[in-house]
Design a protein around this motif. Sequence first.
Motif, PDB file in Angstrom:
ATOM      1  N   MET A 250       0.829  -1.203   0.000  1.00 12.60           N
ATOM      2  CA  MET A 250       0.000   0.000   0.000  1.00 12.60           C
ATOM      3  C   MET A 250       0.865   1.256   0.000  1.00 12.60           C
ATOM      4  N   SER A 251       1.903   1.267   0.821  1.00 12.86           N
ATOM      5  CA  SER A 251       2.774   2.438   0.905  1.00 12.86           C
ATOM      6  C   SER A 251       3.523   2.675  -0.397  1.00 12.86           C
ATOM      7  N   MET A 252       3.947   1.590  -1.046  1.00 15.60           N
ATOM      8  CA  MET A 252       4.657   1.729  -2.318  1.00 15.60           C
ATOM      9  C   MET A 252       3.741   2.253  -3.421  1.00 15.60           C
ATOM     10  N   ALA A 381      10.380   2.470  -3.334  1.00 17.18           N
ATOM     11  CA  ALA A 381       9.412   2.858  -4.370  1.00 17.18           C
ATOM     12  C   ALA A 381       9.866   4.115  -5.098  1.00 17.18           C
ATOM     13  N   TYR A 382      10.404   5.083  -4.352  1.00 14.12           N
ATOM     14  CA  TYR A 382      10.849   6.328  -4.990  1.00 14.12           C
ATOM     15  C   TYR A 382      12.039   6.064  -5.914  1.00 14.12           C
ATOM     16  N   ALA A 383      12.961   5.195  -5.472  1.00 20.84           N
ATOM     17  CA  ALA A 383      14.122   4.878  -6.309  1.00 20.84           C
ATOM     18  C   ALA A 383      13.684   4.198  -7.612  1.00 20.84           C
ATOM     19  N   VAL A 384      12.717   3.271  -7.515  1.00 21.81           N
ATOM     20  CA  VAL A 384      12.265   2.539  -8.700  1.00 21.81           C
ATOM     21  C   VAL A 384      11.404   3.421  -9.601  1.00 21.81           C
ATOM     22  N   PHE A 385      10.312   3.941  -9.031  1.00 25.15           N
ATOM     23  CA  PHE A 385       9.377   4.718  -9.848  1.00 25.15           C
ATOM     24  C   PHE A 385       9.955   6.081 -10.226  1.00 25.15           C
ATOM     25  N   GLY A 386      10.665   6.713  -9.292  1.00 23.36           N
ATOM     26  CA  GLY A 386      11.275   8.002  -9.609  1.00 23.36           C
ATOM     27  C   GLY A 386      12.341   7.879 -10.675  1.00 23.36           C
ATOM     28  N   GLY A 387      13.036   6.726 -10.696  1.00 18.48           N
ATOM     29  CA  GLY A 387      14.058   6.533 -11.708  1.00 18.48           C
ATOM     30  C   GLY A 387      13.506   6.182 -13.073  1.00 18.48           C
ATOM     31  N   LEU A 388      12.414   5.420 -13.101  1.00 18.69           N
ATOM     32  CA  LEU A 388      11.848   4.977 -14.373  1.00 18.69           C
ATOM     33  C   LEU A 388      10.909   6.002 -15.006  1.00 18.69           C
ATOM     34  N   THR A 389      10.287   6.841 -14.185  1.00 19.46           N
ATOM     35  CA  THR A 389       9.283   7.776 -14.703  1.00 19.46           C
ATOM     36  C   THR A 389       9.825   8.718 -15.776  1.00 19.46           C
TER      37      THR A 389
END
Length: 441
Positions: A250-252, A381-389
């Motif tokens: 949920m947090s991710m 989550a920020y590292a993954v999504f922030g990096g891919l976005t």
Amino acid sequence: MSEALPSPQAGRLTRRDARTLTLAALGGALEFYDFIIFVFFTVVIGHLFFPPDMPEWLQVVQTYGIFAAGYLARPLGGIVMAHFGDLVGRKRMFTFSVFLMAVPTLLIGLMPTYESIGYAAPILLLVMRMAQGAAIGGEAPGAWVFVAEHVPANRVGIACGMLTGGLTAGILLGSLMATAINVIYLPEQVAAFAWRIPFLVGGVFGLIAMYLRRWLDETPVFEAMRSQARIASVLPLKQVLRGHGRAVVMSMMATWMLTAAIVVVILMTPTLMQKLHQIAAADTLIANVAATVTLTISAVVTGAALDRFGPVRVTLVGGLALIAGVYALYLGTAADPSRLLPLYAVVGFCVGVVSIVPYLMVHAFPAAVRFTGLSFSYNVAYAVFGGLTPLAVSMMTAVNPLAPAHYVAAIVVIGIATVLVNALAVPRLAIAEVAAGQPAR
């Protein structure tokens, strides 16, 4: 069933609460300023810290690589600081994160360049940048946990909102400082010495913020855990992964909504508007400042609304407003580029709905592993999504100019669905109930 831990009673914010929120928000703003100021001087740093005969494009790429290294260090730094925050206290790690950010920032401002020490210059710069990344990984989660456990149970929303507003204000401070340096000094002066000024200022003020945080008290929730010997007896991360998988997911998912709003709307839109509609860089940056100002205000407003109306209604209204706002921005600017500033300011206000994210996360984990659970979920989550976005949105925009709006809208829908599913599964709890790890009633 374990007895609920003591927590602040529902009521108004006291003067001590206000001081805690103010100091926490100030420290968060300065820490995000320190982290983000690097990106505004990427070209100058590339010229100074790499061989002069290196192609300019390669200098810029390598400098951005050093900037990105800070993001890669975020999850590890956040997890390590959260581990000790759950074991030895929130306050110690909350203060240490500012110190860990301020010192490297100050050292970057004092660091010799390639001309003086050769390849040692970019290596040292990389080390300093990774230290900054580790610090920022612990700052936001630590700040949200710290204030949420300090204030009355019915004021957690405004606490999270003020902290989120403080973090976005740090981005605004970085933008304003970079603009001022480039207006006051000539390009050759910036390259000679003026680029150092923002780092020196940030480092000094960071140390001041660290000193001021010494006057804050440990959170009542952690003090109660310590007095009742309820501090985690095994590795907190192991407990989080073993017993709180639903809260992590949920947090991710909620963090994905935050990254979509911040990365696409606030960080990428100025460049996208320049490419899509040939709007001057100065105009897009001015509009971006307006959007960041309204975002900072809206983060606090959203926090107050969470305390009054609850997360479901705020997310539904705020999420739908953000979807409408981002489409209005991209469609309206395409029709008439002169509308960029007012439309950007409006959608910036809509981005304030991201204050729901820390509010959800501090309620998702029991106190014994709250810092670790929040930090792990948020930073990974920020590292993954922030990096891919940025890569995903850039590729989609080449095919469809409305791709940024489509992307934000899709992720916000996922965020809304996450909140609704969570609300059905886990009724809204007070910090005291969640702290005790009691199941939802």
